[in-house]
Design a protein around this motif. Structure first.
Motif, PDB file in Angstrom:
ATOM      1  N   ASN A 101       0.872  -1.232  -0.019  1.00 26.09           N
ATOM      2  CA  ASN A 101      -0.032  -0.084  -0.048  1.00 26.09           C
ATOM      3  C   ASN A 101       0.738   1.341  -0.079  1.00 26.09           C
ATOM      4  O   ASN A 101       1.657   1.519   1.042  1.00 26.09           O
ATOM      5  CB  ASN A 101      -0.678  -0.210   1.145  1.00 26.09           C
ATOM      6  N   LYS A 106      -3.446   8.004   2.695  1.00 26.91           N
ATOM      7  CA  LYS A 106      -3.725   7.071   3.635  1.00 26.91           C
ATOM      8  C   LYS A 106      -4.209   7.742   4.919  1.00 26.91           C
ATOM      9  O   LYS A 106      -3.619   8.176   5.763  1.00 26.91           O
ATOM     10  CB  LYS A 106      -2.711   6.245   3.722  1.00 26.91           C
ATOM     11  N   GLN A 110      -8.504   4.238   6.266  1.00 22.86           N
ATOM     12  CA  GLN A 110      -8.209   3.326   5.379  1.00 22.86           C
ATOM     13  C   GLN A 110      -7.090   2.475   5.620  1.00 22.86           C
ATOM     14  O   GLN A 110      -7.009   1.360   5.224  1.00 22.86           O
ATOM     15  CB  GLN A 110      -7.562   4.159   3.985  1.00 22.86           C
ATOM     16  N   ILE A 111      -6.139   2.912   6.473  1.00 19.07           N
ATOM     17  CA  ILE A 111      -5.187   1.903   7.352  1.00 19.07           C
ATOM     18  C   ILE A 111      -5.644   0.846   8.062  1.00 19.07           C
ATOM     19  O   ILE A 111      -5.289  -0.321   7.698  1.00 19.07           O
ATOM     20  CB  ILE A 111      -4.035   2.684   7.877  1.00 19.07           C
ATOM     21  N   GLN A 129       0.866   8.902   9.378  1.00 17.76           N
ATOM     22  CA  GLN A 129       0.710   7.401   8.950  1.00 17.76           C
ATOM     23  C   GLN A 129       1.257   6.518   9.753  1.00 17.76           C
ATOM     24  O   GLN A 129       0.803   5.351   9.944  1.00 17.76           O
ATOM     25  CB  GLN A 129       1.182   7.546   7.470  1.00 17.76           C
TER      26      GLN A 129
END
Length: 410
Positions: A101, A106, A110-111, A129
């Motif tokens: 990914n 992100k 989503q993670i 992130q």
């Protein structure tokens, strides 16, 4: 055709002529894409005849199901940058452990979703992130591999030859990453660095020089933050000679150069994420001529499809090469080729084409296997969405049908 351009094999030319001009099996009235999967298979096999680098396919280049399946059968892994790309890859039966990914956007949500779906390799592009990855991994009791994306800038007067000095949202500077310690994130395995800030490189020498420049600061960063540097991901950017100037990269030289980089960096694994270099040569775009005229002593052709299907020429000034599909013995002439949109941006390039090209003739564009339809602007003026076909085992198969604007207009 009187002469086959290098990018168009006589076999595929004959097949397209038969399907379009004779049997009319392939309806090109509003433009369509054709991908030669046999050519793609052969090319991918040649890329895999080495043991220096691990190859990933950047799905953004071409997310069509049959293209993904062909790359899967060739042993490629997959680089996805959105939830949509992840869903498409998983739908082809790809194990989530073979998915990387990437991408600057992100979100925390989503993670978490990617980890829940089994993705175990991530590129962290920010401190947020990295923290979110650590939190989600702890919650799911998993330990994914994480690579930190680094954005380098060269000293004033030493401009990166590939244009990588422009500030982008991709990754962080060495100074920003130096503020962390890998021990601060115990739920993830921070094991590598990702560096990629150039595009469509056509010189082996310049690319090798750039890779050499990157190794010392990256190795120093790894040491500063307490990382055992096991993986170095050099991204992609390997170029295609769209302008047909007789320049391009030698794959064997790339492998030779990367073997040296791998040794210099002292890493266990070296990764490349190929997009256009993997799939560009297998793709074609076909569109008919709908008008021909002279304008201030300049010959012009207007096609049924333009940047609504092929946006790349408008944003790079690098047109896809083109040829007249039917055979012609006429002398060549320079034509400006435009699409149907009401904007001066809709120009596919200036090309040398047979003088007798006329309305209803079909033009075929090459090197369209990457950054074709999914990089286009299909919604402006509500033209029809192009269909996509594949050629394999002597058969043309329609994978995605053409769609009128009714499917998205409300």
């Amino acid at each position: 055709m009187a002469n086959h351009p290098q990018w168009l094999s006589p076999a595929i030319s004959a097949e397209l002529q038969q399907q379009v001009l004779e049997s009319k099996t392939l309806d090109v009235a509003n433009g369509c894409f054709v991908y030669d999967l046999e050519q793609l298979q052969a090319h991918l096999a040649s890329l895999q005849q080495q043991d220096v680098i691990k190859l990933w396919f950047a799905v953004k280049a071409n997310p069509l199901s049959r293209v993904i399946q062909t790359l899967d059968s060739a042993g490629f892994n997959f680089d996805v940058a959105s939830s949509g790309e992840l869903a498409q890859v998983l739908q082809q039966g790809i194990a989530p452990e073979r998915i990387l990914n990437t991408g600057p956007a992100k979100s925390k949500q989503q993670i978490h979703a990617f980890i829940k779906q089994g993705v175990r390799v991530f590129v962290a592009e920010s401190l947020n992130q990295l923290q979110w990855l650590n939190e989600a991994s702890q919650a799911e009791n998993v330990t994914p591999q994480v690579l930190l994306r680094v954005q380098l800038q060269w000293p004033e007067g030493e401009k990166n030859p590939l244009g990588g000095n422009a500030l982008t949202p991709f990754g962080l500077s060495v100074a920003e990453w130096q503020g962390i310690k890998v021990t601060d994130f115990p739920s993830v395995d921070i094991c590598g660095l990702h560096i990629f800030q150039w595009g469509n490189m056509l010189s082996n020498q310049k690319m090798y020089q750039l890779w050499q420049q990157m190794v010392p600061p990256l190795c120093q960063l790894a040491n500063d933050i307490g990382m055992t540097l096991k993986i170095l991901d050099l991204g992609g950017g390997l170029g295609i000679d769209y302008l047909q100037q007789g320049v391009g990269l030698s794959w064997q030289q790339i492998i030779t150069d990367l073997a040296k980089i791998k040794q210099q960096a002292g890493v266990d694994e070296l990764w490349l994420e190929l997009g256009r270099f993997a799939v560009a040569h297998c793709g074609y775009y076909l569109s008919p001529v709908v008008d021909k005229k002279m304008n201030y002593q300049q010959a012009q052709l207007v096609l049924a499809g333009g940047i609504n299907h092929l946006l790349r020429p408008a944003i790079t000034d690098q047109p896809f090469p083109v040829a007249l599909l039917r055979t012609s013995q006429s002398e060549s002439k320079q034509y400006d080729v435009h699409g149907p949109l009401c904007t001066s941006m809709d120009k596919l390039g200036q090309f040398s084409l047979p003088e007798d090209v006329s309305v209803d003739d079909v033009l075929v564009f090459g090197l369209c296997g990457a950054y074709g339809f999914t990089e286009s602007m299909p919604f402006f003026l509500c033209h029809e969405i192009a269909s996509e076909w594949v050629w394999h085992s002597g058969k043309l198969t329609e994978i995605r049908t053409a769609e009128s604007a009714n499917w998205y207009l409300r």
